[in-house]
Design an enzyme around this catalytic site. Structure first.
Site, PDB file in Angstrom:
ATOM      1  N   LYS A  53       0.894  -1.029  -0.062  1.00  0.00           N
ATOM      2  CA  LYS A  53      -0.099   0.078   0.042  1.00  0.00           C
ATOM      3  C   LYS A  53       0.775   1.229   0.142  1.00  0.00           C
ATOM      4  O   LYS A  53       0.332   2.261  -0.183  1.00  0.00           O
ATOM      5  CB  LYS A  53      -0.778  -0.014   1.230  1.00  0.00           C
ATOM      6  N   GLY A  54       2.157   1.045   0.483  1.00  0.00           N
ATOM      7  CA  GLY A  54       2.977   2.357   0.845  1.00  0.00           C
ATOM      8  C   GLY A  54       3.070   3.178  -0.445  1.00  0.00           C
ATOM      9  O   GLY A  54       3.247   4.431  -0.359  1.00  0.00           O
ATOM     10  N   GLU A 109       8.173   2.003  -6.587  1.00  0.00           N
ATOM     11  CA  GLU A 109       8.319   1.378  -5.447  1.00  0.00           C
ATOM     12  C   GLU A 109       8.405   2.847  -4.533  1.00  0.00           C
ATOM     13  O   GLU A 109       9.143   3.741  -4.865  1.00  0.00           O
ATOM     14  CB  GLU A 109       9.437   0.758  -5.329  1.00  0.00           C
ATOM     15  N   ASP A 113      14.708  -1.564   0.236  1.00  0.00           N
ATOM     16  CA  ASP A 113      15.951  -1.677   1.274  1.00  0.00           C
ATOM     17  C   ASP A 113      16.528  -3.216   1.192  1.00  0.00           C
ATOM     18  O   ASP A 113      17.431  -3.345   0.354  1.00  0.00           O
ATOM     19  CB  ASP A 113      15.386  -1.536   2.834  1.00  0.00           C
ATOM     20  N   PHE A 162      15.057   4.239  10.968  1.00  0.00           N
ATOM     21  CA  PHE A 162      13.759   3.932  10.950  1.00  0.00           C
ATOM     22  C   PHE A 162      12.934   5.155  10.558  1.00  0.00           C
ATOM     23  O   PHE A 162      12.715   5.896  11.401  1.00  0.00           O
ATOM     24  CB  PHE A 162      13.142   3.352  11.913  1.00  0.00           C
TER      25      PHE A 162
END
Lengths: 189, 134
Positions: A53-54, A109, A113, A162
């Site tokens: 979903k990002g 995207e 990572d 993060f």
């Protein structure tokens, strides 16, 4: 360059330490990427594919920055949940509706990572015989990379922190932030 | 795909087993501790120190070493990785540090496992007879 949280998001100060990329910085880079894609894909009617979903925030802005004809489709994969782990291997939770054969496909995207998910998806899409298959990532976290994936377009390198916002989440939270911020250690786990 | 022989090796640390499961999930081939690299020798030519990376990803030609050690305890491991690069410059080794391991676990929803990494100071003794290594 880092900044304090915008005033409207002061309530986040216990969770988010600092703003890494402001909304303005993100929008400027997205428009640069859109211009490059418009130039490179003119006359090719590209299909932009995103994995839910990002990516929806980046995809929506990127599409509006592209000035040539373009189509979009989305795919979803099973997350690494206990249920999915029990099945043993990643699966498509939602497939594309558009056939890829002969199409110029640009996989979009939000962040790369390890490259594990993207590597799986690219293998899957390549088997559908598109005319071309390239990758556009807004954020790249090379420190975490396990699978080498060439990026045709890249927005920013991310530090080994993060981060959340602009689609990036922690346990489904913070996706809606218009900027990207560094999450405090105490907000994790 | 994944571990070609499909036999589960005896992992030295739970984090290694979790890492192997994640690789399996995404169909990435891996081998566990397939090769040991000598790093130091005595005057008789006997190996006195060696390094065995935890994983090898053959499709990427990449060795992966995991650590959940706190940074202040990882200096010996870092020194050995530097020595590894000096002696074997063509070998690609990626070190997943403590915070990277925690982030990896968080990314894949392994909150309890991430919490364990966050809460531990070090790991059990390893195969290379180094009390600071995993």
């Amino acid at each position: 360059m880092t900044r304090k949280l915008p005033e409207a998001y002061a309530w986040l100060s216990d969770d988010v330490r600092e703003v890494l990329f402001s909304s303005e910085t993100l929008q400027q880079r997205v428009h640069e990427l859109g211009a490059a894609i418009s130039r490179d894909y003119a006359g090719r009617n590209p299909l932009l594919v995103g994995v839910l979903k990002g990516v929806v925030f980046f995809m929506a802005d990127l599409l509006r920055a592209i000035t040539v004809p373009v189509e979009v489709d989305f795919i979803a994969v099973s997350s690494y949940t206990p249920e999915a782990r029990a099945q043993g291997i990643v699966r498509l939770a939602k497939d594309l509706e558009t056939p890829l054969a002969g199409r110029h496909v640009l996989f979009v995207e939000d962040v790369i990572d390890t490259g594990l998910t993207l590597s799986y998806l690219l293998r899957n899409l390549r088997a559908r015989q598109p005319a071309s298959l390239e990758v556009c990532a807004l954020f790249d976290k090379p420190a975490h990379r396990l699978i080498n994936i060439p990026l045709r377009y890249k927005g920013f390198d991310l530090p080994d922190r993060f981060v959340v916002g602009y689609g990036l989440d922690y346990q489904e939270r913070y996706r809606h932030l218009p900027f990207v911020g560094v999450l405090r250690a105490q907000a994790l786990i | 795909m994944s571990n070609p022989e499909r036999r589960v090796p005896a992992f030295a640390h739970p984090a290694e087993e979790m890492f192997a499961r994640i690789l399996d999930f995404y169909g990435v081939a891996w081998e566990y501790e397939p090769r040991t690299f000598p790093l130091e020798w005595d005057e008789q030519g006997n190996v006195t120190e060696a390094f065995t990376p935890d994983f090898y990803l053959p499709d990427q030609d990449l060795y992966v070493e995991l650590t959940t050690l706190r940074p202040r305890l990882a200096s010996h491991k870092n020194r050995r990785l530097r020595r590894m690069k000096e002696l074997y410059p063509d070998i690609n080794v990626k070190l997943f540090k403590r915070r990277e391991m925690r982030d990896l676990m968080l990314k894949y929803g392994l909150l309890q496992e991430a919490g364990r990494i966050q809460g531990t100071a070090a790991q059990p003794p390893s195969k290379d007879h180094d009390p600071e290594t995993a």
